[in-house]
Design a protein around this motif. Structure first.
Motif, PDB file in Angstrom:
ATOM      1  N   GLY A 127      33.981 -86.084  19.187  1.00 38.59           N
ATOM      2  CA  GLY A 127      32.552 -86.361  19.035  1.00 38.59           C
ATOM      3  C   GLY A 127      31.814 -86.170  20.347  1.00 38.59           C
ATOM      4  N   ASN A 128      32.293 -86.898  21.362  1.00 37.16           N
ATOM      5  CA  ASN A 128      31.659 -86.751  22.684  1.00 37.16           C
ATOM      6  C   ASN A 128      31.818 -85.320  23.201  1.00 37.16           C
ATOM      7  OD1 ASN A 128      30.464 -89.229  23.257  1.00 37.16           O
ATOM      8  ND2 ASN A 128      32.482 -90.155  23.661  1.00 37.16           N
ATOM      9  N   ALA A 129      32.978 -84.749  22.933  1.00 41.08           N
ATOM     10  CA  ALA A 129      33.212 -83.369  23.399  1.00 41.08           C
ATOM     11  C   ALA A 129      32.172 -82.427  22.800  1.00 41.08           C
ATOM     12  CB  ALA A 129      34.623 -82.933  22.993  1.00 41.08           C
ATOM     13  N   ALA A 130      31.966 -82.527  21.478  1.00 39.85           N
ATOM     14  CA  ALA A 130      30.998 -81.652  20.809  1.00 39.85           C
ATOM     15  C   ALA A 130      29.589 -81.899  21.329  1.00 39.85           C
ATOM     16  CB  ALA A 130      31.058 -81.899  19.301  1.00 39.85           C
ATOM     17  N   GLY A 131      29.284 -83.134  21.611  1.00 35.25           N
ATOM     18  CA  GLY A 131      27.955 -83.467  22.116  1.00 35.25           C
ATOM     19  C   GLY A 131      27.675 -82.783  23.453  1.00 35.25           C
ATOM     20  N   TYR A 132      28.651 -82.850  24.299  1.00 35.23           N
ATOM     21  CA  TYR A 132      28.460 -82.206  25.617  1.00 35.23           C
ATOM     22  C   TYR A 132      28.368 -80.688  25.483  1.00 35.23           C
ATOM     23  CZ  TYR A 132      28.907 -86.462  28.357  1.00 35.23           C
ATOM     24  OH  TYR A 132      28.679 -87.681  28.912  1.00 35.23           O
ATOM     25  N   TYR A 133      29.173 -80.122  24.532  1.00 33.90           N
ATOM     26  CA  TYR A 133      29.094 -78.670  24.324  1.00 33.90           C
ATOM     27  C   TYR A 133      27.716 -78.290  23.811  1.00 33.90           C
ATOM     28  CZ  TYR A 133      34.203 -78.455  24.813  1.00 33.90           C
ATOM     29  OH  TYR A 133      35.480 -78.542  25.286  1.00 33.90           O
ATOM     30  N   LYS A 134      27.203 -79.006  22.872  1.00 37.35           N
ATOM     31  CA  LYS A 134      25.893 -78.685  22.299  1.00 37.35           C
ATOM     32  C   LYS A 134      24.786 -78.868  23.327  1.00 37.35           C
ATOM     33  CE  LYS A 134      24.942 -79.800  18.057  1.00 37.35           C
ATOM     34  NZ  LYS A 134      24.744 -80.588  16.833  1.00 37.35           N
TER      35      LYS A 134
ATOM     36  N   ASP B 148      26.790 -69.344  32.240  1.00 42.15           N
ATOM     37  CA  ASP B 148      27.896 -68.462  31.898  1.00 42.15           C
ATOM     38  C   ASP B 148      29.009 -69.198  31.147  1.00 42.15           C
ATOM     39  OD1 ASP B 148      28.466 -70.085  34.023  1.00 42.15           O
ATOM     40  OD2 ASP B 148      29.416 -68.503  35.241  1.00 42.15           O
ATOM     41  N   LEU B 149      28.802 -70.481  30.988  1.00 44.23           N
ATOM     42  CA  LEU B 149      29.795 -71.261  30.256  1.00 44.23           C
ATOM     43  C   LEU B 149      29.413 -71.462  28.794  1.00 44.23           C
ATOM     44  CD1 LEU B 149      30.480 -74.022  32.944  1.00 44.23           C
ATOM     45  CD2 LEU B 149      31.953 -72.108  32.345  1.00 44.23           C
ATOM     46  N   VAL B 150      28.254 -70.903  28.391  1.00 40.56           N
ATOM     47  CA  VAL B 150      27.776 -71.113  27.021  1.00 40.56           C
ATOM     48  C   VAL B 150      28.746 -70.550  25.995  1.00 40.56           C
ATOM     49  CG1 VAL B 150      25.963 -70.440  25.382  1.00 40.56           C
ATOM     50  CG2 VAL B 150      25.363 -71.302  27.620  1.00 40.56           C
ATOM     51  N   ASP B 151      29.269 -69.363  26.285  1.00 43.65           N
ATOM     52  CA  ASP B 151      30.195 -68.757  25.319  1.00 43.65           C
ATOM     53  C   ASP B 151      31.460 -69.595  25.148  1.00 43.65           C
ATOM     54  OD1 ASP B 151      28.426 -66.744  24.955  1.00 43.65           O
ATOM     55  OD2 ASP B 151      29.361 -65.424  26.474  1.00 43.65           O
ATOM     56  N   ASP B 152      31.951 -70.064  26.304  1.00 45.94           N
ATOM     57  CA  ASP B 152      33.143 -70.922  26.211  1.00 45.94           C
ATOM     58  C   ASP B 152      32.836 -72.202  25.418  1.00 45.94           C
ATOM     59  OD1 ASP B 152      34.687 -69.171  27.674  1.00 45.94           O
ATOM     60  OD2 ASP B 152      34.133 -70.101  29.603  1.00 45.94           O
ATOM     61  N   ALA B 153      31.612 -72.705  25.710  1.00 49.92           N
ATOM     62  CA  ALA B 153      31.220 -73.929  24.976  1.00 49.92           C
ATOM     63  C   ALA B 153      31.158 -73.679  23.480  1.00 49.92           C
ATOM     64  CB  ALA B 153      29.863 -74.417  25.486  1.00 49.92           C
TER      65      ALA B 153
ATOM     66  N   GLY C 103      38.286 -72.726  32.581  1.00 52.16           N
ATOM     67  CA  GLY C 103      37.860 -73.075  31.217  1.00 52.16           C
ATOM     68  C   GLY C 103      38.425 -72.110  30.209  1.00 52.16           C
ATOM     69  N   SER C 104      38.424 -70.829  30.512  1.00 50.95           N
ATOM     70  CA  SER C 104      38.946 -69.878  29.544  1.00 50.95           C
ATOM     71  C   SER C 104      40.436 -70.050  29.333  1.00 50.95           C
ATOM     72  CB  SER C 104      38.608 -68.442  29.991  1.00 50.95           C
ATOM     73  OG  SER C 104      39.218 -68.211  31.253  1.00 50.95           O
ATOM     74  N   GLU C 105      41.101 -70.458  30.409  1.00 49.54           N
ATOM     75  CA  GLU C 105      42.550 -70.673  30.264  1.00 49.54           C
ATOM     76  C   GLU C 105      42.858 -71.745  29.223  1.00 49.54           C
ATOM     77  OE1 GLU C 105      43.956 -71.566  34.160  1.00 49.54           O
ATOM     78  OE2 GLU C 105      43.678 -69.510  34.881  1.00 49.54           O
TER      79      GLU C 105
END
Lengths: 52, 505
Positions: free
Chosen positions: B429-436, B446-451, B502-504
């Motif tokens: 939940g928290n993970a998705a929140g931070y990604y969004k 440049d981290l948007v795609d990874d997110a 992050g990609s790793e």
């Protein structure tokens, strides 16, 4: 032959308990001894009258 | 009578007790009296009561002081139902001989039993009443009364005779014979009875002989003063009014009454009491259950209130602790800042929870020091947090990244690694929140795609709103749009190096 009316008249009422005293007083207690005494008294009285 | 020699009285003796002279006249008189007494006694023994009465009366005519003759005469009168005549003879007998006279005992026995005397008197009264009915030509009532009399006094000869005569008058010869035969059994040679029986036989014929050979119902007791006892006849009169029998009757009545009470009243009372007891038990049970329910409710309330109290106490304690610790750190940060040690001052400011500072003056000082130290501390804090992430210490990484975001809430890399750390800890939940938040707030990063990629991996959690970092509003108010510019710069500086990590993942 029994005459019932005459026979019935022979039956007299019995004395009740409270009439016992009266029955005792009415009882004739004179016996032969009393009669003899009376006779002797009369004899004595008769002989006395003859003397005087 | 007196002695003819010494003139002393001769009472019931013919030998003078004073001079010893034998009075021949007195002797003859006494002998005659005794002879008639013996005749009377012999007749009484064979139940010739009338003959006995005649002989004994004759005996008393000779010698009125013949006590035995007078006592026996009284007994025979008593046997014939003539109570008054019997008492009279006994009283006279006692009058002539006070000592050693059984007549006194007879009188005493009658006087000691007033119930029996009363019953005897009642018999006499009924006989007299029957006689009145006869004189009034009311034979039916007379017969009824006489039946009662002979039932009450089965040896009352005169009653039998009168009853027999009335039956004969009504031409009820069988009944008359039956009654007269009973009278004969009491007094065998009663002239009146026998005459009536003879008349019945003449008018009605002689009865058949008793073929059953019944034993005579009377038994003579060999006694100097004979008393005739009649054996069991169903119609004999029995006196049940003696004192002892009265006591027995009262006792039986009490027992019956007690039994009735025990059998009828006591069960009813017991049943009523049991019913009342059961009702009371039901009422008390209901009250007890209601009170138990109230106790449970109150216990629940106490538990809830205690839990609330402990919660409030812990919250207040934490708040006080947080507020105290924050104030302490702020003071230390002020000290370091005044000593121009911006690194330590910034580190301390990053550790302070902005929400814990409520005082406006303190908050102003906090913001001043934060702005002054932000540039020199943020990178260091990020490096430490990234190092923790690399070491897979995700809790320390989250703590470090939180400090970074306190100093600079637009630090997109810190936002990304917050998401990654939560994801690695399984807090999707928290993970998705931070990604969004990263995707929406920093679309050029440049981290948007990874997110996006990691967000897709989380699946249905994409609908969760982006996480709001505590204290970010305060920062945005003070920092304005400068943060976004700094952030983009940071992203450009750090993006290449961190992207690979992050990609790793």
């Amino acid at each position: 032959m029994i005459n019932f009316e005459e026979e019935l008249k022979k039956f007299k009422p019995s004395l009740e308990i409270d009439q016992a005293e009266e029955a005792i007083y009415k009882n004739d207690l004179r016996d032969v001894t009393d009669i003899l005494e009376d006779m002797m008294k009369e004899v004595k009285v008769a002989s006395g009258n003859k003397r005087f | 009578m007196n002695c003819i020699k010494c003139n002393m009285p001769l009472e019931n003796v013919y030998v003078c007790p004073h001079c010893g002279h034998v009075d021949k006249v007195a002797k003859k008189i006494i002998y005659s009296s005794n002879w008639h007494y013996n005749q009377g006694l012999a007749k009484a023994k064979v139940r010739d009561l009338s003959g006995a009465v005649t002989s004994l009366s004759q005996s008393l005519k000779y010698n009125k002081r013949n006590t035995d003759a007078r006592n026996l005469l009284g007994l025979i009168y008593y046997q014939m139902g003539e109570i008054v005549a019997a008492l009279s003879e006994w009283v006279i007998s006692v009058h002539f001989q006070e000592r050693n006279n059984i007549a006194a005992d007879y009188i005493q026995a009658i006087q000691n039993n007033p119930a029996k005397l009363k019953a005897a008197n009642k018999v006499i009264q009924k006989y007299n009443l029957a006689l009145n009915y006869v004189q009034e030509n009311n034979a039916d009532l007379a017969i009824i009364e006489l039946k009662r009399v002979v039932n009450m006094s089965p040896t009352y000869i005169r009653a039998y005779q009168l009853l027999g005569l009335l039956y004969m008058q009504r031409k009820q010869y069988a009944a008359a014979r039956k009654v007269l035969m009973r009278a004969v059994k009491v007094d065998r040679n009663n002239m009146t009875t026998l005459r009536y029986l003879k008349e019945v036989n003449r008018l009605h014929g002689k009865p058949e002989k008793n073929q059953h050979g019944r034993k005579d119902e009377f038994m003579q007791i060999n006694d100097p003063n004979p008393i005739v006892i009649e054996e069991g006849s169903g119609q004999n009169y029995a006196d049940y009014n003696t004192g002892f029998l009265s006591f027995i009757n009262i006792l039986i009545g009490i027992v019956i009454g007690a039994a009735v009470i025990w059998l009828l009243i006591v069960p009813s009372i017991t049943k009523t009491k049991a019913s009342e007891y059961n009702q009371a038990v039901v009422e008390y049970s209901a009250q007890i259950s209601e009170r138990n329910k109230n106790i449970d409710d109150l216990q629940t309330q106490i538990t809830e209130l205690q839990s609330k109290l402990s919660k409030y106490e812990s919250t207040v304690g934490d708040t006080v602790d947080d507020a105290g610790a924050s104030e302490q750190k702020l003071i230390e940060a002020i000290g370091s800042y005044l000593q121009n040690n911006l690194q330590d001052a910034g580190t301390l400011i990053a550790e302070i929870e902005p929400a814990a500072i409520t005082n406006a003056q303190e908050k102003k000082i906090y913001n001043i020091i934060k702005e002054a130290t932000k540039s020199s501390v943020t990178e260091t804090l990020y490096a430490n947090a990234k190092d923790s992430f690399d070491k897979k210490d995700y809790v320390a990484a989250i703590d470090g990244m939180t400090k970074v975001l306190r100093m600079d809430d637009s630090y997109s890399y810190a936002v990304f690694y917050m998401g990654r750390s939560y994801q690695m800890l399984g807090d999707t939940g928290n993970a998705a929140g931070y990604y969004k938040r990263l995707i929406q707030s920093y679309p050029d990063s440049d981290l948007v795609d990874d997110a996006r990629k990691y967000l897709n991996q989380l699946g249905d959690t994409t609908s969760i709103d982006p996480v709001d970092i505590s204290g970010s509003s305060d920062n945005s108010e003070d920092t304005g749009s400068d943060n976004s510019e700094d952030n983009s710069g940071d992203n450009a500086d750090n993006g290449s190096s961190d992207n690979g990590d992050g990609s790793e993942e």
